[in-house]
Design a protein around this motif. Structure first.
Motif, short mmCIF file in Angstrom:
data_model
loop_
_atom_site.label_atom_id
_atom_site.label_comp_id
_atom_site.label_asym_id
_atom_site.label_seq_id
_atom_site.Cartn_x
_atom_site.Cartn_y
_atom_site.Cartn_z
N GLN A 1 0.30 -1.23 -0.18
CA GLN A 1 0.16 -0.13 0.18
C GLN A 1 0.56 1.30 -0.07
O GLN A 1 0.22 2.02 -0.41
CB GLN A 1 -0.61 -0.23 1.40
N ASN A 2 1.95 1.30 0.19
CA ASN A 2 3.10 2.43 0.88
C ASN A 2 3.37 2.17 -0.31
O ASN A 2 3.74 3.49 -1.10
CB ASN A 2 3.85 1.86 2.09
N MET B 1 -0.75 8.61 3.73
CA MET B 1 -0.05 9.39 3.51
C MET B 1 0.88 9.72 4.81
O MET B 1 1.65 9.43 4.64
CB MET B 1 -0.21 10.85 3.26
N GLY B 2 0.79 8.55 5.67
CA GLY B 2 1.85 8.69 7.29
C GLY B 2 2.64 7.72 6.45
O GLY B 2 3.20 7.77 7.62
N PRO C 1 9.40 6.91 5.94
CA PRO C 1 10.08 6.43 6.20
C PRO C 1 11.43 7.67 5.67
O PRO C 1 11.75 7.66 5.85
CB PRO C 1 10.47 5.74 4.50
N ILE C 2 10.95 9.07 5.25
CA ILE C 2 11.32 9.56 4.94
C ILE C 2 11.55 10.35 5.72
O ILE C 2 13.05 10.73 6.66
CB ILE C 2 10.68 11.40 3.62
N ILE C 3 10.81 10.66 7.08
CA ILE C 3 11.25 10.93 8.95
C ILE C 3 12.59 10.29 8.99
O ILE C 3 12.97 10.98 9.85
CB ILE C 3 9.61 10.72 9.78
N LEU C 4 12.24 8.76 9.63
CA LEU C 4 12.96 7.99 9.87
C LEU C 4 14.47 8.11 9.42
O LEU C 4 15.40 8.00 9.44
CB LEU C 4 12.99 6.39 9.34
#
Length: 366
Positions: free
Chosen positions: A2-3, A178-179, A184-187
């Motif tokens: 889904q991501n 959206m979360g 992954p970008i935040i991590l």
């Protein structure tokens, strides 16, 4: 899975919007070419259109067209004009009608000239000096312009996105939609930018700023590629504000070791310390300057090059020149999607490096 689907849909959406924006600019420049028959005049008109496109404005116009009765119609909405001219003057930008009318407020008259508001007479007379600069009185302008409106809009959008993610984490469940794309970008920013450059002990102090500046610059740059026509980061005042924020955070959170290496560096003979100290101090000012110029110049140059290549189609009116210009402009508009993220990454990475140098201690493992 889904991501991956969400990422694919978002990429397709921005490619679609970029294509619309590309077509929109092409239509504007084609109109200029049709209305202007002389080739030298076409070049001048295209140059003026590009300069106008890069400027901020006092209304939010998506596009315009000429009606059957010859009236120029604008699709968009007005924004509040806030001036200080011997008192506060507040009115709607619709009174200026995109520079075609004179706004009357409390017995004073104001007109637009090159997207700046000047005080005029009732006829809207703009007096020009020998350098063709307006010499009318210019009131102090605090207006909510197109760029300011977009900054507020992106701020609200980011607050909505990340507050929703935070609520999901508080309940212990994984974020959805959206979360899952943002996580992954935040991590990545935390694990590959903040921790290696600032250190595992102190990165948490700077992580909120690094995340905010990355997503702000990225989203703003992406909006600049859509038909909305906003170009916030090619306004040097915006990039200056971002660079100064990084500079003040670096300066006011720096430890004693950082200042010692600037003003009295260890292991260096004292005569050399006197010579090197001003140079090191100047280096701290060059860092935010390079941040400001890099972001501003790259985004501005990208827009100018893209629109110039589109304009070549209407200067070289043959199938070879037009086809090459079209293909190159379309490829470049897609490349701008990568540049939008790359500029956000570079700004965030350099900010993390500056923070790391400000809090570094002997014995730290970074």
């Amino acid at each position: 899975m889904q991501n991956i689907m969400s990422l694919k849909n978002i990429c397709l959406l921005f490619v679609f919007l970029t294509s619309i924006s590309f077509a929109q600019q092409e239509m504007h420049l084609e109109k200029i070419a049709v209305e202007t028959q002389d080739k030298s005049d076409v070049k001048t008109e295209i140059k003026e259109y590009i300069n106008h496109h890069l400027l901020d404005s006092h209304d939010f116009s998506l596009f315009s067209y000429e009606a059957d009765n010859g009236e120029h119609k604008y699709i968009g909405f007005p924004l509040p004009v806030i001036l200080w001219d011997a008192g506060l003057k507040v009115f709607s930008s619709s009174k200026l009608h995109h520079g075609e009318s004179v706004a009357e407020v409390d017995g004073n008259y104001y007109a637009l000239h090159h997207n700046k508001i000047y005080k005029t007479d009732a006829a809207g007379t703009i007096n020009l000096d020998e350098h063709h600069h307006a010499s009318n009185k210019k009131p102090i302008d605090f207006s909510i312009t197109k760029n300011v409106f977009t900054i507020f809009l992106v701020g609200l959008l980011m607050f909505a996105m990340f507050s929703r993610m935070a609520k999901k984490y508080k309940t212990g469940s994984m974020p959805k939609g959206m979360g899952r794309f943002l996580e992954p970008i935040i991590l990545y920013i935390r694990d590959d930018i903040a921790v290696p450059n600032i250190g595992p002990k102190k990165y948490k102090r700077y992580l909120p700023y690094l995340l905010t500046v990355f997503f702000f610059v990225w989203i703003i740059n992406l909006l600049g590629l859509t038909p909305l026509g906003v170009n916030v980061t090619n306004n040097i005042a915006v990039t200056l504000a971002l660079a100064l924020t990084t500079y003040f955070l670096t300066t006011f959170t720096a430890n004693r070791n950082y200042w010692a290496h600037i003003f009295w560096m260890p292991g260096v003979p004292w005569p050399m310390k006197i010579i090197l100290a001003p140079i090191e101090l100047l280096g701290t000012l060059i860092k935010p300057f390079s941040l400001m110029i890099r972001l501003y110049a790259n985004i501005t140059a990208g827009h100018i090059v893209l629109m110039s290549i589109i304009g070549l189609m209407f200067i070289f009116k043959n199938w070879l020149g037009s086809s090459l210009s079209f293909g190159l402009a379309f490829a470049l508009s897609l490349l701008e999607l990568l540049v939008a993220a790359l500029q956000a990454y570079i700004f965030t990475m350099l900010s993390a490096l500056y923070f790391g140098s400000a809090v570094e201690e002997h014995g730290d493992d970074h």
